[in-house]
Every structure is written in structure tokens, then in C-alpha cells.
Design an enzyme around this catalytic site. Sequence first.
Site, PDB file in Angstrom:
ATOM      1  N   ASP A 132       0.862  -1.178   0.000  1.00  0.00           N
ATOM      2  CA  ASP A 132       0.000   0.000   0.000  1.00  0.00           C
ATOM      3  C   ASP A 132       0.904   1.235   0.000  1.00  0.00           C
ATOM      4  O   ASP A 132       1.679   1.448   0.936  1.00  0.00           O
ATOM      5  CB  ASP A 132      -0.903  -0.005   1.233  1.00  0.00           C
ATOM      6  CG  ASP A 132      -2.074   0.949   1.096  1.00  0.00           C
ATOM      7  OD1 ASP A 132      -2.123   1.700   0.100  1.00  0.00           O
ATOM      8  OD2 ASP A 132      -2.936   0.964   1.994  1.00  0.00           O
ATOM      9  N   ASP A 145      -2.686   2.285  -6.179  1.00  0.00           N
ATOM     10  CA  ASP A 145      -1.617   2.304  -5.181  1.00  0.00           C
ATOM     11  C   ASP A 145      -1.638   1.118  -4.224  1.00  0.00           C
ATOM     12  O   ASP A 145      -0.993   1.160  -3.172  1.00  0.00           O
ATOM     13  CB  ASP A 145      -1.696   3.589  -4.369  1.00  0.00           C
ATOM     14  CG  ASP A 145      -3.014   3.724  -3.612  1.00  0.00           C
ATOM     15  OD1 ASP A 145      -4.008   3.146  -4.051  1.00  0.00           O
ATOM     16  OD2 ASP A 145      -3.041   4.418  -2.581  1.00  0.00           O
ATOM     17  N   GLU A 146      -2.327   0.054  -4.585  1.00  0.00           N
ATOM     18  CA  GLU A 146      -2.506  -1.045  -3.630  1.00  0.00           C
ATOM     19  C   GLU A 146      -2.620  -2.361  -4.383  1.00  0.00           C
ATOM     20  O   GLU A 146      -3.302  -2.440  -5.406  1.00  0.00           O
ATOM     21  CB  GLU A 146      -3.762  -0.785  -2.798  1.00  0.00           C
ATOM     22  CG  GLU A 146      -4.033  -1.769  -1.699  1.00  0.00           C
ATOM     23  CD  GLU A 146      -5.316  -1.440  -0.953  1.00  0.00           C
ATOM     24  OE1 GLU A 146      -5.612  -2.176   0.007  1.00  0.00           O
ATOM     25  OE2 GLU A 146      -6.008  -0.471  -1.322  1.00  0.00           O
TER      26      GLU A 146
END
Length: 472
Positions: free
Chosen positions: A11, A105-106
Site C-alpha cells: 500500500d 496504489d494497492e
Amino acid sequence: MRTVPSIIHLDMDAFFAAVEQAAKPSLRGKAVVVGGLGGRGVVSTASYEARKFGVHSAMPMAQARRLCPNAAFLTGRFEAYRWASEIVMGLLRERSPLVEPLSLDEAFVDLEAGPYGPALAQAGPVEGARLVLALAEDLRADILERTGLTASVGAAGSKLMAKIASERAKPDGLVLVEIGSEQAVLSPMPVRALPGIGPATEQALRRVGLTTVADLAAAGQEELVQLLGRAHGAGVHQMAIGVDERAVVPDRDAKSVSVEDTFEVDLADRDRIMHEIDVLAARCVRRLRAAGRSGRTVVLKVRRFDFSTLTRSETLRGPTDDEEVIASTARRLALQVDTTGGVRLLGVGVSQLADYTQEDLFAQAVREAAAHEAHEAAEAAQESEGSAVPQEGEPAPERPTPAFEPEQEPAPRRWWPGQDVTHEEYGPGWVQGSGVGRVTVRFETPDSPPGRVRTFAIEDPLLQASGALPLR
């Protein structure tokens, strides 16, 4: 069950805000808030400096301004975020083909499927955990080197525990949950720590005295099924005792592409609503084409003045990425919605996605039909004017001289805080703010010292919008 904690959850830390800080040296170490800047805008991401003042994602932007008035409030730059995301996802795929992106983003990664899989399979629990830690640290170092951004990583034997571990690792950390310690880690946590337990479920559990994950495990599956239903209750009990057998699913496919806007003032004018639908359709098509996709179902979302939200959809004969087809379909759907009280939000989306468009014969037919209608309308207008062909020797009928219509001045250019620009004399920079016919720009690049600020007229021909610069 795995013998090695080989599932990792990555993350990125305060991703949008961190990208802005990496791109803008003058903002490093300062509070940055990214999101919609209008009166009804919401926060997308806040830097950790802003979070100290209580700012968080999904908060109304007006509230964020009250809590942290000295922060830099910026609009999002999707191009820059996507660039950074592609680098990060590429680094993950070097570690394993099983990468499950959850957002820009993860992502989850199954290291056992990658080049280090055989070594992990042969290693014992202790050596395997050390190898996972080394791989995760190398990954974080590579991300920092390539993008200048930090990431938090959790490693565990399941997706549930890897996600919980990455939350504990924030910011810029690494946490590993050893195999067999899952229930000990989970027990003291509140029930909301488990995925699928929202506010309503939390209240239902709290009413019967179940407030921690340990309480859920002790209650047993039968009681949870009675409280929450068979599927949900059984799933919650399995997670409460640390069991999660979900596999990492690579490149989970998006089911739709959509965009939406919330307006500062409710839209009541029908023509303005139709115009905004055209603008949204154009943005939706840009995203659709960027992903190399087409879609068969057009969806319109309307949130009215009273916060009631309606959706209307129409399925076309074939997949399309044609802007005219999508816009005209969305406008037609808008005619099915009562907007007399005002519209607070509009959204246009496309679903039933495909990887191709078969020469878009449907779009061609739509354009031909529109051209035919326009031609018939022109002929009807000509007939209504009584434009008979003059007989030989007769003078042609005089046409009335049109009244003088002054040329309309083009709308002034608009500049958004955070927007990338370039000036012919001063080079690349970004917009700090604008108003009263002026725009303020700070000239700096990701690898420069904090730059100088200059102010220009908003119509300065030497100042132009530009694309985002690479962070590294």
C-alpha cells in the site's frame, strides 16, 4: 495452509499527496491535500503532515480547509499518478506473475508463484520468513529509487493477515505476521478490522456484546450465522479465527469505466445538464481508450437536489468507444429523469467492457442517421421560407440582411492549483493559484531546489498547460 508468510500486501503511503510532494520540492514536508476544490469537493488523499490536523480522505474539502488552512490544496493529476502506479505494478510483477491490483496504489502479491517460489517452498518457517522480509525490503527500496515514494508492506500467510499487517506497517514500514500467530494478532482488534464489517454490522454485533475479534471467535459460527445470515456469519467466523483461503487473482479486470462531477450549484437548466453530460462522456471515452477498451452498456447517474440518486442504462447493439454514440445515449437517458428540482451530481459510465470495437458500424449508423435528420430539417426550413425557384426573367427574391452579430469573446482560460504548466522563458512549473485575471506559478521540477514564484495574466500566450514530468 501455507508454511511461509509468502503473500504480501503493498500500500503506497498517502499516494496522491506523496506524488505531489515528490513532483514539487517546495511542498516536501508540508501539508498537502488533494481532491475536488469546489464547494462540494471531497478529499481524495491527505499527506501525513495534513493528517496531524485531522484531515482524512472522503472528508468535505470545506472542513479540511478549516482544520488545516495553511495546507496546499491541489486538484488531482491522474497522468502523474498513473505513471507512478505503472512503475510500482511493474516492480511487483518482477517478483511474481500473481499480482492482484486493488487500485492504483494497492495490490496483493503471491511470492510463491514467482522466481523465489522454489526457494520459499524448500525453506523452513524461519528461513522462509527471513527470505520474505528480504524480498519485501528490496521491493520497497526499488520503489523508492524508481519513484521517490514510500510504501508500506504486510506479509502473511493469507490476504486477510497481509492487509492487516500493512495497516500496522504504515507509514513507510514492513510488518510480517508469522504462520500460526494469526489469532493472537487478531484477537484484541475491534470487529471493524475485519473486511465486510461496516457500521451497520458493527452495531448489530455491539448490541449483543461482541466488540472485538476475540469476541467473534468465542461466539462461534452458529451464533454469528443467526445474527448475520448464513454466508456472512460463516465468513466472519472464519476470519475471526484467522482462516482466509482466498487466492491472489492476477490483474482483476475492471467491470466498468465511469466519471462523475459534483456541482457547486445545483443545475436546473436542461441545456446546461446536457452540456455537462457531453463533457463527462468525452472524459469517459478518454479513459476507455486509454485502457484499450470499448463497452456495450451506457450508464447515466443523476443525484438530485434532495440527494436521491437515480441510474439509467441502455445496452447498445455492440461495444463502442465512440464519443458521439456514448454522449447521445447518455443524453437520451437524461430525458427519462425528472431534473426540475435541480441536479447535484452527474455521472457517465460504460460497462460490459470488451477489448475491441468491430469497426464500430453502430457508431457509423448513428452518425448517418443524425446527418439524415439534419438534412431533412434543412429542407423543411427551406420550404417554410417559400424559396421557390424564380421564373426566367424574374429577379431573385431579396433575402433579409442579417443583423450584425458581434463576435463572442472566447472564455478565459482556467488554471487549477497543482496543474502542470510551462513558460517559454521560465520553463516548467505548476499553478499555485489563480483569480482576478492573474495566475501564480512556481517554477520547479522534481529534481530541482524549491523554485521561485511568478505571477502572469491568465491569458499570457507564453504560458501553456503541459504534461506531468517524471518523478525520477
